[in-house]
Design a protein around this motif. Structure first.
Motif, mmCIF file in Angstrom:
data_model
loop_
_atom_site.group_PDB
_atom_site.id
_atom_site.type_symbol
_atom_site.label_atom_id
_atom_site.label_comp_id
_atom_site.label_asym_id
_atom_site.label_seq_id
_atom_site.Cartn_x
_atom_site.Cartn_y
_atom_site.Cartn_z
ATOM 1 N N ALA A 53 58.168 -131.172 14.565
ATOM 2 C CA ALA A 53 56.974 -131.707 14.119
ATOM 3 C C ALA A 53 56.823 -132.396 13.097
ATOM 4 O O ALA A 53 56.114 -133.449 13.109
ATOM 5 C CB ALA A 53 56.158 -130.186 13.847
ATOM 6 N N ARG A 54 57.601 -132.329 12.144
ATOM 7 C CA ARG A 54 57.354 -133.143 10.884
ATOM 8 C C ARG A 54 58.063 -134.520 11.219
ATOM 9 O O ARG A 54 57.739 -135.472 10.479
ATOM 10 C CB ARG A 54 58.249 -132.328 9.850
ATOM 11 C CG ARG A 54 57.363 -131.588 8.803
ATOM 12 C CD ARG A 54 58.129 -131.160 7.567
ATOM 13 N NE ARG A 54 59.255 -130.272 7.537
ATOM 14 C CZ ARG A 54 60.370 -130.766 7.189
ATOM 15 N NH1 ARG A 54 60.548 -131.779 6.540
ATOM 16 N NH2 ARG A 54 61.439 -129.820 7.209
ATOM 17 N N ARG A 55 59.046 -134.658 12.068
ATOM 18 C CA ARG A 55 59.694 -135.859 12.286
ATOM 19 C C ARG A 55 58.728 -136.610 13.093
ATOM 20 O O ARG A 55 58.754 -137.813 12.920
ATOM 21 C CB ARG A 55 60.764 -135.642 13.326
ATOM 22 C CG ARG A 55 62.140 -135.767 12.475
ATOM 23 C CD ARG A 55 63.499 -135.665 12.884
ATOM 24 N NE ARG A 55 64.366 -134.949 11.916
ATOM 25 C CZ ARG A 55 65.475 -134.541 12.106
ATOM 26 N NH1 ARG A 55 65.995 -134.660 13.289
ATOM 27 N NH2 ARG A 55 66.167 -134.059 10.971
ATOM 28 N N HIS A 56 58.096 -135.965 14.106
ATOM 29 C CA HIS A 56 57.094 -136.744 14.667
ATOM 30 C C HIS A 56 55.940 -137.441 13.804
ATOM 31 O O HIS A 56 55.521 -138.679 14.041
ATOM 32 C CB HIS A 56 56.259 -135.571 15.762
ATOM 33 C CG HIS A 56 55.263 -136.127 16.469
ATOM 34 N ND1 HIS A 56 55.377 -137.143 17.140
ATOM 35 C CD2 HIS A 56 53.886 -135.941 16.197
ATOM 36 C CE1 HIS A 56 53.971 -137.600 17.931
ATOM 37 N NE2 HIS A 56 53.055 -136.856 17.169
ATOM 38 N N ARG A 57 55.628 -136.419 13.001
ATOM 39 C CA ARG A 57 54.436 -137.132 12.012
ATOM 40 C C ARG A 57 55.222 -138.240 11.232
ATOM 41 O O ARG A 57 54.178 -139.097 10.668
ATOM 42 C CB ARG A 57 53.752 -136.012 11.076
ATOM 43 C CG ARG A 57 53.099 -135.281 11.964
ATOM 44 C CD ARG A 57 52.307 -134.240 11.144
ATOM 45 N NE ARG A 57 51.542 -133.061 11.820
ATOM 46 C CZ ARG A 57 50.789 -132.307 11.240
ATOM 47 N NH1 ARG A 57 50.615 -132.115 9.755
ATOM 48 N NH2 ARG A 57 50.382 -131.361 11.858
ATOM 49 N N ALA A 58 56.439 -137.860 11.003
ATOM 50 C CA ALA A 58 56.995 -139.090 9.845
ATOM 51 C C ALA A 58 57.022 -140.328 10.341
ATOM 52 O O ALA A 58 56.781 -141.518 9.806
ATOM 53 C CB ALA A 58 58.410 -138.530 9.812
ATOM 54 N N ARG A 59 57.103 -140.486 11.722
ATOM 55 C CA ARG A 59 57.023 -141.677 12.543
ATOM 56 C C ARG A 59 55.734 -142.485 12.302
ATOM 57 O O ARG A 59 55.463 -143.607 12.525
ATOM 58 C CB ARG A 59 57.411 -141.645 14.068
ATOM 59 C CG ARG A 59 58.646 -141.422 14.218
ATOM 60 C CD ARG A 59 58.794 -141.156 15.757
ATOM 61 N NE ARG A 59 60.124 -140.584 15.999
ATOM 62 C CZ ARG A 59 61.210 -141.061 16.271
ATOM 63 N NH1 ARG A 59 61.296 -142.716 16.026
ATOM 64 N NH2 ARG A 59 62.287 -140.455 16.470
ATOM 65 N N ILE A 60 54.631 -141.773 12.009
ATOM 66 C CA ILE A 60 53.189 -142.213 12.088
ATOM 67 C C ILE A 60 52.679 -142.396 10.534
ATOM 68 O O ILE A 60 52.028 -143.369 10.319
ATOM 69 C CB ILE A 60 52.395 -141.110 12.817
ATOM 70 C CG1 ILE A 60 52.410 -141.234 14.289
ATOM 71 C CG2 ILE A 60 51.014 -141.753 12.518
ATOM 72 C CD1 ILE A 60 52.037 -140.134 15.268
ATOM 73 N N ALA A 61 52.982 -141.192 9.592
ATOM 74 C CA ALA A 61 52.255 -141.513 8.431
ATOM 75 C C ALA A 61 53.440 -141.298 7.247
ATOM 76 O O ALA A 61 54.376 -140.525 7.267
ATOM 77 C CB ALA A 61 51.284 -140.672 8.203
ATOM 78 N N GLN A 62 53.611 -142.186 6.376
ATOM 79 C CA GLN A 62 54.683 -142.079 5.064
ATOM 80 C C GLN A 62 53.848 -142.278 3.810
ATOM 81 O O GLN A 62 52.752 -142.591 3.697
ATOM 82 C CB GLN A 62 55.628 -143.330 5.302
ATOM 83 C CG GLN A 62 56.682 -142.807 6.546
ATOM 84 C CD GLN A 62 57.467 -141.526 6.029
ATOM 85 O OE1 GLN A 62 57.710 -141.438 4.909
ATOM 86 N NE2 GLN A 62 58.024 -141.020 7.045
ATOM 87 N N MET A 63 54.574 -142.042 2.707
ATOM 88 C CA MET A 63 53.850 -142.114 1.569
ATOM 89 C C MET A 63 54.896 -142.424 0.383
ATOM 90 O O MET A 63 56.233 -142.303 0.425
ATOM 91 C CB MET A 63 53.471 -140.349 1.354
ATOM 92 C CG MET A 63 52.738 -140.168 -0.105
ATOM 93 S SD MET A 63 51.941 -138.574 0.162
ATOM 94 C CE MET A 63 51.046 -138.589 -1.401
ATOM 95 N N VAL A 64 54.064 -143.273 -0.422
ATOM 96 C CA VAL A 64 54.938 -143.748 -1.719
ATOM 97 C C VAL A 64 54.036 -142.963 -2.709
ATOM 98 O O VAL A 64 52.889 -142.949 -2.907
ATOM 99 C CB VAL A 64 54.662 -145.163 -1.572
ATOM 100 C CG1 VAL A 64 55.410 -145.659 -2.904
ATOM 101 C CG2 VAL A 64 55.308 -145.747 -0.317
#
Lengths: 287, 318, 581
Positions: free
Chosen positions: C362-373
């Motif tokens: 699930a985290r990987r799925h979200r990682a493709r959509i939202a990232q953070m700096v």
């Protein structure tokens, strides 16, 4: 019981500055190498059978044939020191490895899961910390009888809080850093975060702590043997030899106690110097 | 101290009591379950089955372990500490005459540790230069000098060569006690003097370099006053917490000095009892040492909280 | 005695040789700085990190780190500090110079009360009687606008906010009536509105006390607004000294010009027509509550985010602006699944993201959509990984079967996208500059080709010129890749440069939101206007929003007169933003 338990075994800043002196570090390394050689090959190097009575005079002074003199029963002290080196050096290694592995694992698990896992682990650590190491070792001897095994196990447990508190603090600080959050957001798996990022970040700290811990474990184990609860005569564990030689001190023959005592002190000194160096290295990794 | 400080301290106290309770369970259960009381009681004589039965009944060994524990704990609370397996006398009678000398030895040692440890640490931090180096070398060696090594060196030096101080026994009367305890106290204190000296030096140096001390300097506050009001005060929580842990641990390690110098105190009694598997004695003294450790640390926590109220507050769980 | 009260005459400062390389010899950090400050004048010393401005001022106060050496001369009221006997020097520094620091919390003894701190120098140096010192301390606290000074006297620094502590520092410094005040980045750690309050205090004091001010800051606009003259430092040298009122016209040095343009409010980015496309992110009535310890030691609820809602268009850029404690970062962390929301919903491309993702998949799925700096580029990189290892790991998460060659190619592509030299790929974070580290962090975030990039104060830890570079880069990336930006910032100027929508937050709630030009150029909420007014700019006069007694002070006071206000009643205590009461 030991200094190790006072402040998480950290080396004060002074010692770290001393570690920058190169020659001191080299001397310490050479001394330690010598001690390790003694521990590994002691019996092969011994000029006499360590348990053979009256290979020389009773309480003989230092001489060409007995370079550390002879004890009250005429045994060669140098040979006894060599044969006792293995137990004196490797028993603390066992303590350090056991407490290091157990303590670090407990700490990482507690920091990782937090919540009640952390709470239970903290309570366990608090209880262990409340029982001074020497008391724990004496309890163990009362349970399992005299000998090295019980004190080694007891000290491994007694040292848990030092390692565990230090590593838990380090792990929590590490987990709180933004790069851990970044890894989660990237979708890196928990296993990879734990073993590729968290554990390697903590290793220098664990190694530094283990180096320092070795010195303390050696002192504590020798103390327990000195009390007559650890290794038993006729074993030539250094602590036992120091204790056995006490009677001869008053008759003017200090060799039997003084030489093993000197070895204990020199080993611990060398380990401390090395430990300061390793700590400085670990902290350098950290900044 | 206001309520904001006292509340978390009370929480801590609760934690300490729980720790103490759990430690008592561990001490009791571990020994009761693994020890072989019959052998210790009979002292090696092969017992007849009838004798075993009598002993088991006399010491309530057939009761469930929790009942044994409660009886033991109840006894301790009411002053009945049980009966020694080996001496067959009440444990109280063994402990009572020995406790005073151990307390005296520990106090003597504490005075040495505090005076020389903190004193040399401050001296090194403030003087710097050659003084600092000398203290550094001395403390480097000092932290590698355990009690038993110092003890044998002192016995050799004073017992054989100089003869200024007695090397055996505890003497009669307070002054003679102190005279006899001098070498044991020194042997106990050397390593901790060195250690506390380093801690003190480190804490003082850290404060000397801190920004709030800079502020005081810029404002022209005399350096003696800066040291008293800003450096030492702020270094004291760390020094106190190490001192507290040291003092708390001394009651246990005094055993080494007691054995080395032939002093009949609690520590030597505990060592002997452990060697002879005299469980009631081992249990009671161990519990006493743990209680002392916990209480001394708690007292130190309260003192530190009075200096620094924030120290008492639990960290926020993020 | 000349009119010059403070003079740096060809001052150079050298650091001792590093321990690691004792043969290298001392390193000169400040080169040949000459600066003259006349009585009553206010001079700004401006530069970015490492410019040597702080060292220069610390050398005046006698606070150089051990081993540092100076050449040239420092003259205070005509006395060469190097020539004065020790006792004389200490007296001079104690009575003629006052210094205020960037971090008041670190510069006050945490274990002593404010009262102790205030009266200490009065008793020890000025030899006042304790009760007189106490009365004067209370008066001074009131003078700098601290409500309820009697109560503050009994408190310890931990019980006061940063803004109040900075005023305590100023008040304590004034106790000795020093003619010279050295101010080292005194507002850097404060919110803009608090900065304005503190600067207003300083301005009042200068007016009433005839203070000479040496004002150290990284913020050229601020220095220009509050100083008579401004000296710009770079790499340990003064590159230019300008008249503050006309610095924009007079500046000739390219570095000064860059600093000036960095501090100008940027052009509002051209608004893009909002297509009818569904928003990529919709946040509705979000609420987040933390359990905190009250000052009395009880557990209390702290509402960090309360009923917050906004939407982000695909390829859009939304700024969330607020001061510390406004809940802006918490909002970002909830969106990225680092905190769990207590109420409300987070919808991303129609999916419910309100609950944090469980499990790697699930985290990987979200990682493709939202990232953070993150804010701190050093802490947000694993210090043991090289740039290439770090980026490869981020790429490999989404391309588990990619070959080594493919990984290398993709990493190179990412490095190019953030305009990082490929030669830096083998470096570890420690040997990179702040700007380079932040570029790596951005590249890592782009590895997943996300549709939303959350920037949590991503440029606030950087120097102003670097900030502009990174913001320009982000803007370009948005245009080229179509990633939507959600930018969390305390700095309206930053948001203005990049965002086309803005949400203004305060104490966990949304105060105002809308297109950037509408909100920033024609704010409807008072708070937004206050925020905008607090930004230093040309012709800016810092104002106090709380009435204080300074207003009732005699208009003229000389160095010799001690100002003791007639009334000793504290002004009405008014609850204020971001300050503990």
């Amino acid at each position: 019981m030991s200094v190790a338990q006072l402040a998480g075994g950290r080396v004060p800043r002074v010692a770290r500055r001393a570690a920058q002196r190169e020659w001191l570090f080299i001397v310490a390394a050479v001394v330690l190498l010598g001690i390790v050689v003694m521990a590994l090959f002691g019996p092969l190097l011994a000029p006499y059978d360590p348990d053979q009575l009256f290979v020389g005079p009773s309480n003989g002074a230092v001489s060409a044939s007995h370079i550390m003199g002879t004890d009250d029963l005429g045994r060669d002290i140098f040979s006894r020191v060599l044969s006792g080196a293995a137990a004196s050096v490797f028993a603390p290694v066992v303590v350090v490895v056991l407490s290091g592995v157990l303590g670090a694992t407990l700490a990482v698990v507690a920091a990782w899961f937090g919540g009640w896992v952390d709470g239970v682990s903290n309570r366990i650590i608090d209880v262990i910390f409340a029982i001074p190491g020497l008391v724990l070792a004496i309890l163990a001897v009362a349970m399992f009888g005299k000998g090295l095994v019980a004190p080694v196990l007891a000290l491994s447990i007694a040292y848990l809080p030092i390692v565990s508190r230090l590593v838990r603090g380090g792990a929590r600080a590490e987990l709180g850093k933004p790069y851990m959050a970044a890894l989660r957001i990237q979708g890196v798996s928990s296993g990879a975060i734990a073993f590729r990022h968290l554990v390697p970040a903590l290793l220098p700290m664990i190694i530094a702590q283990s180096t320092i811990g070795f010195g303390y474990a050696m002192l504590d184990l020798a103390a327990i043997s000195f009390l007559g609860l650890g290794a038993q005569p006729p074993a030539s564990d250094w602590g036992v030899m120091i204790s056995a030689g006490q009677a001869s001190l008053l008759t003017g023959a200090p060799e039997q106690s003084v030489f093993p005592a000197l070895l204990v002190v020199v080993t611990v000194l060398a380990v401390n110097i090395l430990g300061a160096r390793v700590t400085a290295w670990a902290e350098g990794k950290d900044s | 101290m206001n309520r904001a400080t006292i509340r978390p301290l009370l929480g801590k106290l609760g934690g300490l009591l729980l720790t103490l309770f759990l430690a008592s369970v561990v001490i009791f259960a571990a020994l009761q379950l693994t020890g072989d009381p019959i052998a210790a009681i009979t002292g090696g004589v092969r017992p007849t089955p009838e004798l075993i039965e009598t002993i088991r009944a006399q010491y309530h060994l057939d009761d469930p372990i929790w009942l044994q524990y409660l009886r033991w704990l109840g006894g301790i609370v009411t002053g009945d500490l049980g009966t020694s397996f080996v001496y067959k006398t009440p444990v109280v009678d063994l402990i009572a005459p020995r406790i005073g000398i151990t307390v005296l030895l520990v106090l003597y040692t504490v005075v040495l540790i505090v005076v020389f440890g903190i004193g040399s640490g401050i001296l090194a931090a403030r003087r710097g230069g050659a003084t600092d180096k000398a203290v550094l070398v001395a403390t480097s060696v000092g932290v590698a000098l355990p009690t038993f090594v110092v003890a044998i060196l002192l016995i050799w030096l004073f017992g054989r060569e100089l003869g200024w101080f007695p090397v055996y026994g505890a003497g009669e009367g307070l002054l003679d006690n102190l005279y006899h305890l001098t070498l044991p106290a020194i042997s106990l204190s050397v390593l901790y003097i060195a250690y506390l000296s380093r801690i003190t030096r480190g804490a003082v140096v850290a404060q000397l370099g801190s920004e709030h001390v800079d502020t005081a300097r810029v404002r022209g506050i005399p350096s003696e006053q800066i040291f008293r009001r800003h450096v030492f005060l702020n270094a004291s929580p760390q020094v106190l917490s190490i001192s507290g842990a040291t003092i708390a641990g001394l009651f246990a390690i005094s055993a080494i000095a007691e054995v080395a110098f032939g002093i009949g105190g609690l520590g030597s009694l505990l060592t002997e009892a452990a060697a002879r598997k005299d469980l009631p004695v081992v249990q009671v003294i161990s519990l006493m040492l743990v209680a002392l450790f916990v209480v001394v640390n708690a007292v130190v926590d309260v003192i530190i909280a009075a200096i620094d109220p924030d120290s008492a507050k639990p960290r926020r769980n993020a | 005695m000349s009119d010059l009260v403070l003079e740096l005459d060809h001052l150079s400062i050298a650091a001792p040789a590093p321990l690691a390389a004792p043969g290298a010899g001392p390193r000169t950090i400040v080169h040949d700085v000459t600066l003259q400050v006349s009585a009553g004048e206010s001079v700004g010393l401006v530069g970015e990190s490492g410019s040597g401005k702080t060292l220069s001022v610390r050398s005046v106060a006698g606070l150089l780190p051990a081993g540092f050496t100076t050449t040239g001369a420092i003259r205070v009221e005509g006395h060469d500090l190097a020539q004065l006997p020790k006792a004389e020097l200490r007296r001079l520094r104690a009575t003629r110079i006052g210094m205020v620091f960037q971090t008041p919390r670190a510069h006050l003894n945490p274990l002593r009360t404010i009262g102790d701190f205030m009266t200490e120098a009065l008793i020890a140096v000025a030899k006042e009687r304790p009760d007189a010192a106490r009365r004067r301390a209370v008066d001074l606290l009131a003078e700098v606008g601290i409500p309820d000074p009697e109560r503050r006297m009994r408190q310890r620094p931990a019980e006061l906010s940063g803004g109040l502590l900075q005023r305590v520092m100023i008040a304590a410094t004034l106790a000795m009536d020093p003619p010279i005040l050295l101010a080292d980045e005194i507002t850097t750690a404060l919110d803009v509105t608090t900065q304005e309050e503190v600067m207003a205090v300083i301005a009042d004091l200068r007016k009433h006390r005839d203070l000479t001010l040496l004002f150290i800051t990284h913020d050229l606009a601020l220095a220009g607004a509050v100083c008579d003259r401004v000296a710009v430092m770079q790499h340990g040298r003064v590159v230019e000294t300008l008249n503050a009122a006309t610095m924009r016209q007079d500046a000739t040095d390219p570095y000064t010009k860059r600093l000036l343009s960095a501090s100008l409010p940027g052009e509002v980015s051209a608004e893009r027509p909002t297509d009818a496309a569904d928003p990529v992110l919709v946040v509705q009535s979000l609420r987040k509550v933390f359990s905190v310890l009250s000052p009395k030691g009880r557990r209390e609820e702290f509402v960090a985010v309360d009923d917050v809602g906004f939407r982000l268009e695909p390829g859009g850029s939304l700024g969330i602006v607020g001061e510390s404690g406004s809940g802006k970062s918490t909002t970002a962390r909830v969106i990225c699944g680092l905190e769990a929301a207590d109420a409300g919903t987070v919808l991303v491309k129609g999916e419910d993201w309100t609950k944090a993702a469980r499990g790697t998949k699930a985290r990987r799925h979200r990682a493709r959509i939202a990232q953070m700096v993150f804010q701190d580029p050093y802490q947000s990189l694993d210090r043991r990984q090289t740039v290439r290892e770090c980026l490869s790991e981020a790429v490999a998460v989404h391309r588990p079967r990619a070959s080594r060659v493919e990984l290398t190619a993709r990493v190179d592509e990412l490095l190019t996208a953030v305009t990082l030299d490929l030669d830096l790929a083998g470096q570890r974070p420690r040997s990179l500059s702040g700007g380079q580290r932040q570029r790596v962090a951005i590249a890592r975030a782009l590895a997943a080709d996300p549709e939303i990039l959350v920037l949590d104060e991503a440029v606030s830890a950087l120097d102003v010129t670097t900030q502009v570079e990174i913001l320009t880069l982000l803007d370009r990336i948005r245009r080229e890749t179509g990633v939507a930006l959600l930018m969390i910032s305390h700095d309206l100027t930053t948001v203005r440069r990049v965002c086309d929508q803005v949400v203004v937050m305060k104490s966990g709630r949304v105060i105002e939101q809308g297109p950037i030009a509408d909100v920033l150029d024609d704010p409807r909420a008072d708070y937004t206007r206050t925020l905008l007014d607090s930004i230093p700019r040309e012709g800016w006069v810092p104002r106090r929003r709380i009435p204080t007694r300074t207003a009732s002070l005699p208009a003229v006071a000389t160095r010799a007169t001690r100002i003791i206000p007639a009334e000793s009643v504290a002004p009405e205590s008014i609850p204020r933003r971001g300050e503990k009461t």
